[in-house]
Write an enzyme that holds these catalytic residues in place. Sequence first.
Site, PDB file in Angstrom:
ATOM      1  N   ASP A 283       0.830  -1.194   0.000  1.00 17.55           N
ATOM      2  CA  ASP A 283       0.000   0.000   0.000  1.00 17.55           C
ATOM      3  C   ASP A 283       0.874   1.257   0.000  1.00 17.55           C
TER       4      ASP A 283
ATOM      5  N   CYS B 291     -17.900 -15.844  -6.032  1.00 17.82           N
ATOM      6  CA  CYS B 291     -19.009 -15.011  -5.528  1.00 17.82           C
ATOM      7  C   CYS B 291     -20.355 -15.626  -5.925  1.00 17.82           C
TER       8      CYS B 291
ATOM      9  N   CYS C 239     -24.198 -14.441  -5.133  1.00 13.70           N
ATOM     10  CA  CYS C 239     -24.240 -13.587  -3.936  1.00 13.70           C
ATOM     11  C   CYS C 239     -24.039 -12.112  -4.322  1.00 13.70           C
TER      12      CYS C 239
ATOM     13  N   CYS D   9     -22.592  -7.872  -0.418  1.00 12.71           N
ATOM     14  CA  CYS D   9     -21.786  -6.659  -0.180  1.00 12.71           C
ATOM     15  C   CYS D   9     -22.426  -5.449  -0.864  1.00 12.71           C
TER      16      CYS D   9
ATOM     17  N   CYS E 140     -23.953  -2.162   1.380  1.00 15.85           N
ATOM     18  CA  CYS E 140     -23.209  -0.892   1.404  1.00 15.85           C
ATOM     19  C   CYS E 140     -24.174   0.256   1.717  1.00 15.85           C
TER      20      CYS E 140
ATOM     21  N   CYS F  78     -17.913   6.229  -1.042  1.00 17.34           N
ATOM     22  CA  CYS F  78     -17.423   5.244  -0.061  1.00 17.34           C
ATOM     23  C   CYS F  78     -17.047   5.908   1.275  1.00 17.34           C
TER      24      CYS F  78
ATOM     25  N   CYS G 189     -19.060  -3.809   3.846  1.00 16.50           N
ATOM     26  CA  CYS G 189     -19.144  -4.746   2.712  1.00 16.50           C
ATOM     27  C   CYS G 189     -18.392  -6.043   2.983  1.00 16.50           C
TER      28      CYS G 189
ATOM     29  N   CYS H 255     -19.823 -10.561   4.080  1.00 14.90           N
ATOM     30  CA  CYS H 255     -19.363 -11.574   3.108  1.00 14.90           C
ATOM     31  C   CYS H 255     -19.271 -12.947   3.778  1.00 14.90           C
TER      32      CYS H 255
HETATM   33  C1  B12 Z   1      -7.032   3.996  -3.480  1.00 15.40           C
HETATM   34  C2  B12 Z   1      -7.331   2.899  -2.499  1.00 15.40           C
HETATM   35  C3  B12 Z   1      -8.494   3.010  -1.756  1.00 15.40           C
HETATM   36  C4  B12 Z   1      -9.562   4.078  -2.037  1.00 15.40           C
HETATM   37  C5  B12 Z   1     -10.352   3.687  -3.295  1.00 15.40           C
HETATM   38  C6  B12 Z   1     -10.907   2.255  -3.236  1.00 15.40           C
HETATM   39  C7  B12 Z   1     -11.133   1.645  -4.593  1.00 15.40           C
HETATM   40  N1  B12 Z   1     -12.302   1.729  -5.054  1.00 15.40           N
HETATM   41  O1  B12 Z   1     -10.213   1.130  -5.210  1.00 15.40           O
HETATM   42  C8  B12 Z   1     -10.393   4.066  -0.715  1.00 15.40           C
HETATM   43  C9  B12 Z   1      -9.827   5.095   0.259  1.00 15.40           C
HETATM   44  C10 B12 Z   1     -11.880   4.306  -0.849  1.00 15.40           C
HETATM   45  C11 B12 Z   1     -10.046   2.662  -0.191  1.00 15.40           C
HETATM   46  C12 B12 Z   1     -10.856   1.954   0.661  1.00 15.40           C
HETATM   47  C13 B12 Z   1     -10.550   0.710   1.154  1.00 15.40           C
HETATM   48  N2  B12 Z   1      -9.369   0.052   1.022  1.00 15.40           N
HETATM   49 CO1  B12 Z   1      -8.007   0.579  -0.140  1.00 15.40          CO
HETATM   50  N3  B12 Z   1      -6.586   0.903  -1.429  1.00 15.40           N
HETATM   51  C14 B12 Z   1      -6.435   1.804  -2.343  1.00 15.40           C
HETATM   52  C15 B12 Z   1      -5.154   1.527  -3.159  1.00 15.40           C
HETATM   53  C16 B12 Z   1      -4.046   2.475  -2.674  1.00 15.40           C
HETATM   54  C17 B12 Z   1      -5.342   1.647  -4.670  1.00 15.40           C
HETATM   55  C18 B12 Z   1      -6.602   0.937  -5.182  1.00 15.40           C
HETATM   56  C19 B12 Z   1      -6.971   1.320  -6.587  1.00 15.40           C
HETATM   57  O2  B12 Z   1      -6.102   1.605  -7.400  1.00 15.40           O
HETATM   58  N4  B12 Z   1      -8.250   1.316  -6.902  1.00 15.40           N
HETATM   59  C20 B12 Z   1      -8.764   1.527  -8.238  1.00 15.40           C
HETATM   60  C21 B12 Z   1      -9.202   0.162  -8.778  1.00 15.40           C
HETATM   61  C22 B12 Z   1     -10.009   0.324 -10.082  1.00 15.40           C
HETATM   62  O3  B12 Z   1      -7.988  -0.510  -9.102  1.00 15.40           O
HETATM   63  P1  B12 Z   1      -7.566  -1.898  -8.387  1.00 15.40           P
HETATM   64  O4  B12 Z   1      -7.931  -1.895  -6.952  1.00 15.40           O
HETATM   65  O5  B12 Z   1      -6.125  -2.166  -8.684  1.00 15.40           O
HETATM   66  O6  B12 Z   1      -8.474  -2.894  -9.152  1.00 15.40           O
HETATM   67  C23 B12 Z   1      -8.013  -3.604 -10.261  1.00 15.40           C
HETATM   68  C24 B12 Z   1      -8.851  -4.791 -10.354  1.00 15.40           C
HETATM   69  O7  B12 Z   1     -10.176  -4.419 -10.053  1.00 15.40           O
HETATM   70  C25 B12 Z   1      -8.667  -5.154 -11.796  1.00 15.40           C
HETATM   71  N5  B12 Z   1      -9.723  -6.024 -12.271  1.00 15.40           N
HETATM   72  C26 B12 Z   1     -10.893  -6.338 -11.711  1.00 15.40           C
HETATM   73  N6  B12 Z   1     -11.505  -7.251 -12.404  1.00 15.40           N
HETATM   74  C27 B12 Z   1     -10.721  -7.536 -13.434  1.00 15.40           C
HETATM   75  C28 B12 Z   1     -10.887  -8.442 -14.434  1.00 15.40           C
HETATM   76  C29 B12 Z   1      -9.905  -8.554 -15.415  1.00 15.40           C
HETATM   77  C30 B12 Z   1     -10.097  -9.538 -16.482  1.00 15.40           C
HETATM   78  C31 B12 Z   1      -8.770  -7.724 -15.372  1.00 15.40           C
HETATM   79  C32 B12 Z   1      -7.754  -7.799 -16.427  1.00 15.40           C
HETATM   80  C33 B12 Z   1      -8.615  -6.815 -14.313  1.00 15.40           C
HETATM   81  C34 B12 Z   1      -9.605  -6.760 -13.371  1.00 15.40           C
HETATM   82  O8  B12 Z   1      -8.591  -3.935 -12.507  1.00 15.40           O
HETATM   83  C35 B12 Z   1      -8.243  -2.904 -11.587  1.00 15.40           C
HETATM   84  C36 B12 Z   1      -7.048  -2.174 -12.150  1.00 15.40           C
HETATM   85  O9  B12 Z   1      -5.862  -2.930 -12.076  1.00 15.40           O
HETATM   86  C37 B12 Z   1      -4.855   0.031  -2.763  1.00 15.40           C
HETATM   87  C38 B12 Z   1      -3.369  -0.347  -2.715  1.00 15.40           C
HETATM   88  C39 B12 Z   1      -2.822  -0.602  -4.105  1.00 15.40           C
HETATM   89  N7  B12 Z   1      -1.690  -0.052  -4.394  1.00 15.40           N
HETATM   90  O10 B12 Z   1      -3.432  -1.289  -4.899  1.00 15.40           O
HETATM   91  C40 B12 Z   1      -5.535  -0.094  -1.366  1.00 15.40           C
HETATM   92  C41 B12 Z   1      -6.195  -1.425  -1.012  1.00 15.40           C
HETATM   93  C42 B12 Z   1      -6.987  -1.875  -2.207  1.00 15.40           C
HETATM   94  N8  B12 Z   1      -7.118  -1.072   0.045  1.00 15.40           N
HETATM   95  C43 B12 Z   1      -7.298  -1.982   0.935  1.00 15.40           C
HETATM   96  C44 B12 Z   1      -8.262  -1.916   1.979  1.00 15.40           C
HETATM   97  C45 B12 Z   1      -8.104  -2.908   3.125  1.00 15.40           C
HETATM   98  C46 B12 Z   1      -9.307  -0.980   1.936  1.00 15.40           C
HETATM   99  C47 B12 Z   1     -10.556  -0.922   2.844  1.00 15.40           C
HETATM  100  C48 B12 Z   1     -11.123  -2.288   3.194  1.00 15.40           C
HETATM  101  C49 B12 Z   1     -10.200  -0.119   4.126  1.00 15.40           C
HETATM  102  C50 B12 Z   1     -11.368   0.083   5.092  1.00 15.40           C
HETATM  103  N9  B12 Z   1     -11.740  -0.922   5.855  1.00 15.40           N
HETATM  104  O11 B12 Z   1     -11.897   1.164   5.209  1.00 15.40           O
HETATM  105  C51 B12 Z   1     -11.535  -0.076   1.976  1.00 15.40           C
HETATM  106  C52 B12 Z   1     -12.413  -0.953   1.059  1.00 15.40           C
HETATM  107  C53 B12 Z   1     -13.266  -0.196   0.090  1.00 15.40           C
HETATM  108  C54 B12 Z   1     -13.612  -1.039  -1.130  1.00 15.40           C
HETATM  109  N10 B12 Z   1     -14.726  -1.749  -1.104  1.00 15.40           N
HETATM  110  O12 B12 Z   1     -12.826  -1.068  -2.087  1.00 15.40           O
HETATM  111  C55 B12 Z   1      -6.403  -3.190   0.677  1.00 15.40           C
HETATM  112  C56 B12 Z   1      -7.248  -4.345   0.134  1.00 15.40           C
HETATM  113  C57 B12 Z   1      -6.877  -5.724   0.650  1.00 15.40           C
HETATM  114  C58 B12 Z   1      -7.729  -6.787  -0.036  1.00 15.40           C
HETATM  115  N11 B12 Z   1      -8.041  -7.841   0.675  1.00 15.40           N
HETATM  116  O13 B12 Z   1      -8.091  -6.672  -1.174  1.00 15.40           O
HETATM  117  C59 B12 Z   1      -5.356  -2.589  -0.367  1.00 15.40           C
HETATM  118  C60 B12 Z   1      -4.867  -3.583  -1.402  1.00 15.40           C
HETATM  119  C61 B12 Z   1      -4.166  -2.061   0.483  1.00 15.40           C
HETATM  120  C62 B12 Z   1      -3.247  -3.179   0.939  1.00 15.40           C
HETATM  121  N12 B12 Z   1      -2.023  -3.233   0.438  1.00 15.40           N
HETATM  122  O14 B12 Z   1      -3.598  -4.028   1.725  1.00 15.40           O
HETATM  123  N13 B12 Z   1      -8.882   2.184  -0.750  1.00 15.40           N
HETATM  124  S1  SF4 Z   2     -20.409 -10.654  -0.147  1.00 15.98           S
HETATM  125 FE1  SF4 Z   2     -18.516 -11.764  -0.648  1.00 15.98          FE
HETATM  126  S2  SF4 Z   2     -19.179 -13.558  -1.801  1.00 15.98           S
HETATM  127 FE2  SF4 Z   2     -20.899 -12.115  -1.760  1.00 15.98          FE
HETATM  128  S3  SF4 Z   2     -20.664 -10.943  -3.658  1.00 15.98           S
HETATM  129 FE3  SF4 Z   2     -19.630  -9.794  -2.060  1.00 15.98          FE
HETATM  130  S4  SF4 Z   2     -17.486 -10.465  -2.177  1.00 15.98           S
HETATM  131 FE4  SF4 Z   2     -18.710 -11.970  -3.305  1.00 15.98          FE
HETATM  132  S1  SF4 Z   3     -16.209   0.349   2.564  1.00 11.71           S
HETATM  133 FE1  SF4 Z   3     -17.177   1.699   1.048  1.00 11.71          FE
HETATM  134  S2  SF4 Z   3     -18.005   0.236  -0.419  1.00 11.71           S
HETATM  135 FE2  SF4 Z   3     -17.662  -0.935   1.451  1.00 11.71          FE
HETATM  136  S3  SF4 Z   3     -19.613  -0.805   2.575  1.00 11.71           S
HETATM  137 FE3  SF4 Z   3     -18.310   0.854   3.295  1.00 11.71          FE
HETATM  138  S4  SF4 Z   3     -18.997   2.584   2.068  1.00 11.71           S
HETATM  139 FE4  SF4 Z   3     -19.666   0.760   0.988  1.00 11.71          FE
END
Ligand code: B12
Ligand code: SF4
Ligand code: SF4
Length: 301
Positions: A123, A177, A180, A183, A187, A202, A233, A237
């Site tokens: 992160d 999933c 289901c 989540c 939310c 969020c 969310c 789960c």
């Molecule tokens: C910015 C960020 C946030 C932002 C934006 C969240 C979001 N919507 O992404 C905010 C502040 C809201 C946030 C919240 C949370 N976050 Co946060 N966050 C990040 C961060 C720094 C970047 C995420 C990001 O780029 N998001 C934009 C999305 C679009 O990109 P992405 O996550 O990489 O998703 C990829 C996949 O979805 C993929 N994808 C999906 N489906 C498919 C299918 C195919 C075929 C392909 C090719 C790709 C693909 O494409 C995307 C682009 O690569 C990461 C760390 C990191 N460097 O990744 C932590 C991270 C995602 N966060 C984390 C956590 C724990 C949280 C929270 C649970 C914290 C909390 N309890 O409050 C919440 C959860 C909210 C939620 N439901 O997402 C953890 C997740 C751990 C896990 N088990 O997944 C991370 C990984 C940090 C870590 N190193 O542990 N977060």
């Molecule tokens: S609650 Fe868990 S199992 Fe159900 S849709 Fe969300 S991530 Fe998938």
């Molecule tokens: S972490 Fe964000 S997406 Fe998940 S339940 Fe809370 S408000 Fe909704």
Amino acid sequence: MKAARQAVNYAAEQLGFSAVGVAPADAPQGDSLKRWLQAGCHADMAWLERHLPLRLDPGKLLPGVRSVIMLTYEYPRYDARKEEGSVARYAQGEDYHKLLAPKLSDLDETLQIYGGKQRCFSDSGPVSERFFAAMAGLGWIGRHGLLVRSCGGSFCFLSCILTTLPLQPDTPMKDHCGKCRRCEEACPTRALSQRRCDARRCLSYWTIESKQTDAPQEIREALRGKMYGCDVCQEVCPWNHMPTSQRVDPHLLMPARLSGMSPDALAELSEEDWERLFANSPIHRTGAAHLRRNILAFPGS
Ligand code: B12
Ligand code: SF4
Ligand code: SF4
């Protein structure tokens, strides 16, 4: 390269990581991130936009990178403050950035023995951690957008090691999933759709990242009782309710001095007490004023 993989697996287990997987560094990321940014789902987190070229090409972070090693590290499944102003589980104990960095350095040193050059993040850098974790076979991306494991659910941190070593990649896991949608339905602000989370809605964004003093009425109402982050969310789960044998590092448990304090008392902390109580916590970076804002559910608006 089998020996390097075995060595990193062994060392990671000794250091407390719960799983290790490998993805190829050039795995095609598709355009999900670009589309998410174009739709404005990143709110005012402009750094996500700036880092896009680095996110899409790990070779810009480490020239010659061949593999991405992804690791999971467990955090507690229960909320020590649920009744009295909740703090997201990941933020209850010590700052995980500080806890994990030296462990990742140890793994870096292990890989250097095999001739690898590495860069490590948890992160803390522009790497698509969830994407690579899914590609490395550690789990799948759930409808809440987080990585879910069939043997442990989603309450874990992700860490990654970019390495120049050509390690054998693992196989991505099937999505479990099914039908289901718990989540999405649970939310409180309807931030989830199409397997992505719109940060503008969020509560995690509003309580952790937002610098604003103002929030829309709907957000303010949903914020009541939430001090920092949101786990709704994940709480619903089913995969987070399956029995697990994963161990949790005691450093990630909430200390009694914090779990016992009322939100009112926390809202009135002096700067001195803030430093004393939160110096080692991930909440520290948000500052005392923002914690107060969260507890009072954005009173400036
Ligand atoms: C910015 C960020 C946030 C932002 C934006 C969240 C979001 N919507 O992404 C905010 C502040 C809201 C946030 C919240 C949370 N976050 Co946060 N966050 C990040 C961060 C720094 C970047 C995420 C990001 O780029 N998001 C934009 C999305 C679009 O990109 P992405 O996550 O990489 O998703 C990829 C996949 O979805 C993929 N994808 C999906 N489906 C498919 C299918 C195919 C075929 C392909 C090719 C790709 C693909 O494409 C995307 C682009 O690569 C990461 C760390 C990191 N460097 O990744 C932590 C991270 C995602 N966060 C984390 C956590 C724990 C949280 C929270 C649970 C914290 C909390 N309890 O409050 C919440 C959860 C909210 C939620 N439901 O997402 C953890 C997740 C751990 C896990 N088990 O997944 C991370 C990984 C940090 C870590 N190193 O542990 N977060
Ligand atoms: S609650 Fe868990 S199992 Fe159900 S849709 Fe969300 S991530 Fe998938
Ligand atoms: S972490 Fe964000 S997406 Fe998940 S339940 Fe809370 S408000 Fe909704």
